[in-house]
Enzyme design. Structure first.
Site, short mmCIF file in Angstrom:
data_model
loop_
_atom_site.label_atom_id
_atom_site.label_comp_id
_atom_site.label_asym_id
_atom_site.label_seq_id
_atom_site.Cartn_x
_atom_site.Cartn_y
_atom_site.Cartn_z
CG ASP A 47 -13.89 18.98 11.53
OD1 ASP A 47 -14.99 19.07 12.06
OD2 ASP A 47 -13.54 19.65 10.54
CB ALA A 48 -10.40 13.34 12.52
CE1 TYR A 50 -7.63 22.96 12.39
CE2 TYR A 50 -6.87 23.27 10.14
CZ TYR A 50 -7.08 23.77 11.41
OH TYR A 50 -6.72 25.05 11.71
CB SER A 96 -2.66 3.39 11.08
OG SER A 96 -1.89 3.16 12.22
CG LEU A 97 -3.29 -1.17 7.23
CD1 LEU A 97 -3.75 -1.64 5.87
CD2 LEU A 97 -3.29 -2.31 8.21
CD GLU A 129 -9.34 -5.52 1.66
OE1 GLU A 129 -10.47 -5.05 1.64
OE2 GLU A 129 -8.86 -6.18 2.60
CE LYS A 131 -4.10 2.53 2.58
NZ LYS A 131 -4.76 3.84 2.53
CG ASP A 133 -7.46 8.38 -1.68
OD1 ASP A 133 -7.39 8.54 -0.43
OD2 ASP A 133 -6.95 9.15 -2.49
NE ARG A 152 -7.45 5.12 11.20
CZ ARG A 152 -6.48 5.69 11.87
NH1 ARG A 152 -6.53 6.98 12.11
NH2 ARG A 152 -5.47 4.98 12.34
CD GLU A 189 -11.37 4.18 3.29
OE1 GLU A 189 -11.38 3.47 4.33
OE2 GLU A 189 -10.49 5.03 3.05
CE1 TYR A 241 -11.02 -1.34 5.81
CE2 TYR A 241 -12.13 -0.40 3.90
CZ TYR A 241 -11.38 -0.24 5.05
OH TYR A 241 -10.98 1.01 5.43
CE LYS A 329 -0.69 4.27 0.51
NZ LYS A 329 -0.32 5.19 1.59
CB CYS A 423 33.02 24.04 8.92
SG CYS A 423 31.61 24.59 9.87
CB CYS A 426 33.95 27.15 12.62
SG CYS A 426 34.43 25.48 12.16
CB CYS A 447 32.65 20.92 10.91
SG CYS A 447 33.57 22.13 11.85
CB CYS A 453 32.50 24.17 14.90
SG CYS A 453 31.23 24.39 13.65
ZN LIG Z 1 32.48 24.15 11.87
#
Ligand SMILES: [Zn+2]
Length: 712
Positions: A47-48, A50, A96-97, A129, A131, A133, A152, A189, A241, A329, A423, A426, A447, A453
């Site tokens: 929910d968090a 979301y 958060s990292l 270490e 991460k 998921d 969290r 985690e 951790y 990552k 452009c 125009c 442009c 324009c």
């Molecule tokens: Zn333009």
């Protein structure tokens, strides 16, 4: 920790194109979760998480009201924020990292730490270490007994899922051994193993129930059950951790703390190791990536942390992420699709931006139908063509990128994409400027139509009325565009002239739908309400390239009034030397401002060198009065002061001192001038100290500065 590798761009940094792309993605993403939650009773995210999506959607809509979609999730009646679980406020926020995506990022992370601490290359140990998921949780023990457990959430407030967490066998209800402070908060985690995930889905399938997409979703769905017996049946796991509140603290290192967790009865990740340089970290990362398929649980990267806790303390935070840790990552998720078209969008500053319209495809759970092509050179470099099959990826942020063209799938009649020289809105010529500073062609084609324009003018008008600029009540981007269409206004300054606008045209407006007598009166009142406006909003509203809300505020704070700002900008904008060097005092002052770099300074200078812009300003200032920014409401002894550090510092490094001063509301500059309030001079101070003494500026020793900084 459990967040997907999605690092949203700050809303005030989005341009309309990016904002629209993101809104389109969000509507699909949120619809998917609504269906999963309401329709299938099998939520895919917490929910968090979301709520994070919903809030992001609302924030973008507030900043770009004109882009709000007809099927916006904000208007859905069915959405009720989840109130099933009680809220728990984290006394110490859950972090958060920052992210690293390659070896260079890791090296840079290490170098920055080294430089910040000023240890002169002395060895800095870091832990590494995997991460996990899964979903982060925080467990609170009082006198060794587990009293509460929370998700969290947004990092500040999570949900009370104590009963469900208690069903996890790797979470002790009572801490073992001794050395236990009265209050202990252990963080880690919650995750589901691959084996349990497969078994769960098999059971679900047998029972004719929803199959979970991946272990993380399954863990999330299991953890947010109201009936903790269901959670218990899911056999979740937990790695400890990190930590929050501790009533006493006798630990010196990250590793030491984690070893203590193990002694207290927690499971800690066996792959956590210690290293002493960036190369070793990267080598370890490669090893873990190799082991990844055999671990039996999902990981999405490797986390590095400075081992010594006193150094963590000194390094502190940037925004909400610690300087002493980073998540390296694994590569982003990719997918193949076809480019149906390449569309050129024209922005406020005339920039022509190519966007690839894609055959919609799901990448890492998000349906993607647009990808950025950046610019002309990028299209040419990758030889991207309409009709091509391409590999796209989402990495680090939400804008999908085109990685490469799948050449063997290229249609036989394919032709190279030709970037328009005019452009599309125009028809004016679109050119690439020569950058005076670098001597290279600008990558952006613009442009040249300027005020003729329509795309540029309407984008500028929209910007002018936007929330962080003039923000007229009842005069949003839609209305301002209409007024332009109807010939009521030609530029933003005309807005203040609407009421005085003689007769006919305005009478026809009154007859238009939605513009009755009353709304017209309201509109005039709203416009008049903005005849006095903060200097920062005024500057931001001008829509100068690279001048976002933050920079506008910095400029307003620095120059204080329009009477100072405008002449300073004009002075800075002449003369421009033939070698591209801009040498004059006003320009030097501008460059001396902290946070103002070449790009911003040049952009300002170019704006104020342009005759049309000055005419426009003149007209606008005839209708509007600017008011100085209020001083920062901060009671520290150096709040609002301009500070300079010189000589060698011994207690803090220069970077630490600067960060400390800024955190107390001071502005730190590089050189001493009349505007300087305080000079902190360490041993060996030379010309700056002399100049400060000549100017009668307050001079502090480093110790006096430290005492002052700690006095608050
Ligand atoms: Zn333009």
């Amino acid at each position: 920790m459990a967040k997907k590798p999605r690092k949203p761009i700050a809303v005030d940094k989005l341009n309309p194109m990016l904002a629209q792309m993101e809104l389109e993605q969000l509507v699909k993403e949120i619809a998917k979760h609504n269906k999963a939650y309401h329709g299938d009773d099998a939520p895919l995210i917490s929910d968090a998480d979301y709520d994070v999506l919903m809030r992001r959607n609302a924030d973008i809509e507030a900043a770009f009201p004109q882009l709000k979609l007809a099927n916006s999730p904000s208007d859905l009646v069915g959405y009720v924020p989840q109130e099933k679980f009680k809220k728990i406020t984290h006394n110490i926020p859950m972090l958060s990292l920052g992210n690293a995506f390659n070896a260079d990022d890791v090296q840079e992370f290490y170098t920055k730490i080294d430089r910040f601490l000023g240890l002169d290359g002395a060895v800095i140990n870091l832990t590494a270490e995997p991460k996990i998921d899964g979903l982060s949780a925080s467990l609170r023990y009082e006198n060794g007994i587990l009293v509460s457990g929370a998700t969290r959430g947004d990092g500040q407030v999570g949900e009370d899922i104590t009963e469900n967490l208690k069903t996890i066998s790797e979470i002790p209800h009572e801490l073992k051994g001794d050395n236990i402070p009265d209050i202990v908060e252990v963080r880690g985690e919650v995750y589901m193993s691959h084996a349990e995930f497969a078994a769960l889905n098999a059971r679900q399938e047998d029972a004719g129930q929803k199959i979970f997409a991946n272990p993380r979703n399954a863990a999330a769905g299991s953890l947010r059950q109201l009936d903790s017996r269901i959670t218990a049946s899911r056999n979740l796991h937990f790695f400890a951790y990190a930590w929050g509140e501790m009533s006493e603290f006798g630990f010196q290192t990250q590793m030491g703390m984690v070893e203590q967790f193990e002694a207290w009865g927690f499971t800690v990740n066996p792959l956590m190791k210690m290293f002493d340089n960036a190369d070793e970290l990267v080598a370890h990362y490669a090893q873990i990536e190799e082991q990844r398929p055999h671990l039996g649980y999902d990981i999405d990267g490797v986390v590095y942390k400075v081992n010594r806790l006193d150094l963590q303390e000194r390094l502190g935070f940037v925004s909400r992420a610690p300087r002493w840790a980073i998540a390296h990552k694994f590569p982003a998720e990719k997918a193949r699709t076809v480019i149906n078209d390449i569309e050129i969008q024209v922005g406020r500053t005339g920039a022509l931006t190519p966007v690839a319209r894609l055959e919609p495809v799901s990448v890492g759970g998000v349906v993607v139908s647009n990808a950025t092509l950046h610019n002309e050179d990028e299209i040419a470099r990758k030889d991207v063509r309409i009709g091509d099959t391409v590999v796209i990826q989402r990495a680090g942020d939400v804008i999908p990128q085109i990685v490469e063209v799948v050449l063997e799938k290229r249609p036989a009649d394919s032709v190279a994409y030709e970037f328009p020289r005019h452009c599309p809105i125009c028809g004016s010529a679109a050119d690439r400027e020569l950058n005076a500073k670098t001597g290279k062609m600008d990558v952006i084609r613009r442009c040249e139509g300027g005020l003729i324009c329509k795309a540029q003018v309407t984008e500028r008008l929209r910007h002018f009325v936007s929330r962080n600029a003039f923000d007229f009540d009842g005069l949003g981007s839609k209305q301002v565009e209409q007024f332009y269409e109807w010939g009521i206004i030609k530029d933003a300054a005309d807005i203040f002239d609407i009421e005085a606008h003689d007769g006919e045209k305005w009478d026809t407006v009154r007859k238009r739908e939605g513009w009755g007598e009353q709304s017209v009166d309201k509109l005039f009142a709203a416009i008049n309400d903005r005849r006095e406006i903060g200097l920062d909003r005024f500057i931001f509203g001008l829509g100068i390239r690279h001048i976002g809300e933050t920079t506008a505020r910095m400029l307003a704070r620095n120059y204080e009034t329009m009477d100072v700002f405008l002449p300073a900008m004009q002075a800075a904008s002449v003369p421009i030397g033939t070698d591209g060097e801009l040498v004059n005092e006003a320009y030097a002052d501008l460059m001396n401002m902290d946070g103002i770099g070449d790009i911003v300074a040049l952009s300002l200078v170019q704006f104020f060198a342009e005759e049309n812009n000055l005419k426009f300003l003149d007209k606008l200032l005839g209708a509007v009065t600017t008011i100085p920014l209020e001083k920062a409401d901060d009671d520290s002894p150096v709040a609002g002061k301009v500070m300079v550090f010189t000589g060698s510092l011994e207690i803090m490094t220069r970077n630490e001192a600067k960060a400390k001063a800024e955190s107390l509301g001071a502005k730190v500059t590089g050189s001493v001038s009349k505007k300087t309030d305080i000079l902190v001079a360490g041993p060996g101070a030379g010309s700056k100290l002399k100049k400060a003494e000549e100017l009668g500026i307050q001079v502090l020793t480093e110790q006096e500065w430290v005492d002052l900084a700690n006095a608050k």
